[in-house]
Design an enzyme around this catalytic site. Structure first.
Site, PDB file in Angstrom:
ATOM      1  N   ASN A 257      30.646  42.917 -43.498  1.00 51.39           N
ATOM      2  CA  ASN A 257      30.856  43.666 -42.262  1.00 51.39           C
ATOM      3  C   ASN A 257      30.252  45.047 -42.408  1.00 51.39           C
ATOM      4  OD1 ASN A 257      32.076  44.334 -39.667  1.00 51.39           O
ATOM      5  ND2 ASN A 257      33.549  45.558 -40.813  1.00 51.39           N
TER       6      ASN A 257
ATOM      7  N   HIS B   5      30.686  48.849 -41.069  1.00 54.19           N
ATOM      8  CA  HIS B   5      31.678  49.697 -40.398  1.00 54.19           C
ATOM      9  C   HIS B   5      31.121  51.117 -40.290  1.00 54.19           C
ATOM     10  CE1 HIS B   5      35.622  50.864 -39.007  1.00 54.19           C
ATOM     11  NE2 HIS B   5      35.483  51.946 -39.749  1.00 54.19           N
TER      12      HIS B   5
HETATM   13  C1  GAR Z   1      28.087  49.620 -34.868  1.00 52.57           C
HETATM   14  O1  GAR Z   1      28.218  51.017 -34.959  1.00 52.57           O
HETATM   15  C2  GAR Z   1      28.989  48.933 -35.856  1.00 52.57           C
HETATM   16  O2  GAR Z   1      29.095  49.601 -37.077  1.00 52.57           O
HETATM   17  C3  GAR Z   1      30.294  48.979 -35.126  1.00 52.57           C
HETATM   18  O3  GAR Z   1      29.964  48.728 -33.784  1.00 52.57           O
HETATM   19  C4  GAR Z   1      28.621  49.122 -33.522  1.00 52.57           C
HETATM   20  C5  GAR Z   1      27.843  47.936 -32.995  1.00 52.57           C
HETATM   21  O4  GAR Z   1      26.542  48.265 -32.600  1.00 52.57           O
HETATM   22  N1  GAR Z   1      31.202  48.028 -35.671  1.00 52.57           N
HETATM   23  C6  GAR Z   1      32.507  48.203 -35.740  1.00 52.57           C
HETATM   24  O5  GAR Z   1      33.067  49.189 -35.295  1.00 52.57           O
HETATM   25  C7  GAR Z   1      33.285  47.075 -36.390  1.00 52.57           C
HETATM   26  N2  GAR Z   1      34.615  47.495 -36.725  1.00 52.57           N
HETATM   27  P1  GAR Z   1      25.383  47.180 -32.485  1.00 52.57           P
HETATM   28  O6  GAR Z   1      25.909  46.047 -31.607  1.00 52.57           O
HETATM   29  O7  GAR Z   1      24.273  47.916 -31.786  1.00 52.57           O
HETATM   30  O8  GAR Z   1      25.025  46.725 -33.859  1.00 52.57           O
END
Ligand code: GAR
Length: 199
Positions: free
Chosen positions: A109, A111
């Site tokens: 994952n 984060h």
């Molecule tokens: C990213 O910043 C990722 O790290 C976060 O959501 C965003 C998705 O962007 N994930 C979380 O918060 C998981 N807990 P993306 O769809 O453009 O990759």
């Protein structure tokens, strides 16, 4: 073949998926093979990115059903595609302990914070950056970790720090953390985890 069959699970824009696709196309992921992208929402733009890259897609909708049904559908796709490694790239659902235990050291994952800061239940997407700004931290960043039964609690594979700048909004900080950390360490961690599985 000396590659790990990998599925990417997404919920939204898919910029981290794009970073993985770009790294693969640049030859930086010799041991990772993307066999499918599974979205928890039918309107996830990540699906378009996958199609453009020629990666097969599935939609397992989260909304309006039980966690059990949702995970059963995902598992069916993973088995059908003979998936060996799973990357959560902006996947906004927490997976159950039963699911996670089926893939020990095989789920990654990304984060958007330096765990254990700003992690766990409720810390996802923009909320993470809102919390970091509210706390007044001067350095934040991103973490790629293995997924276990504790939300954001698995073993850390890579982290990268990013400075908070005066005047940052959650959106500005989110973008900087993506550009300077997530998009760099997610592909690197994927290759590290794949090599680990092939040992
Ligand atoms: C990213 O910043 C990722 O790290 C976060 O959501 C965003 C998705 O962007 N994930 C979380 O918060 C998981 N807990 P993306 O769809 O453009 O990759």
């Amino acid at each position: 073949m000396n590659t790990v069959r990998t599925a990417v699970l997404v919920s939204g824009g898919g910029t981290n998926l794009q970073a993985l696709i770009d790294a693969k196309q640049a030859g930086q992921l010799p041991h990772v093979e993307f066999v499918s992208v599974i979205a928890s929402r039918p309107d996830a733009y990540a699906l378009e990115r996958a199609k453009k890259a020629g990666i097969p897609t599935h939609v397992a909708q989260r909304k309006g059903r039980s966690q059990e049904d949702f995970e059963a559908e995902i598992l069916a796709y993973l088995e059908q595609d003979q998936v060996q490694m799973i990357i959560l790239a902006g996947f906004m659902s927490i997976l159950s302990e039963a699911f996670v235990k089926r893939y020990p050291r095989r789920i990654l994952n990304v984060h958007p914070a330096l765990l254990p800061a700003f992690g766990g239940k409720g810390y996802y997407g923009l909320h993470v950056h809102e919390a970091a700004l509210a706390r007044g931290v001067m350095v934040t960043g991103a973490t790629v970790h293995y997924v276990n039964e504790i939300a954001d609690g698995g073993k850390i594979i890579l982290q990268k720090a990013v400075n908070v700048e005066p005047g940052d909004t959650p959106e500005i900080l989110q973008r900087r953390v993506m550009e300077q950390a997530e998009w760099i360490i997610l592909p690197q961690a994927a290759e590290i985890a794949a090599q680990e599985l092939l040992k």
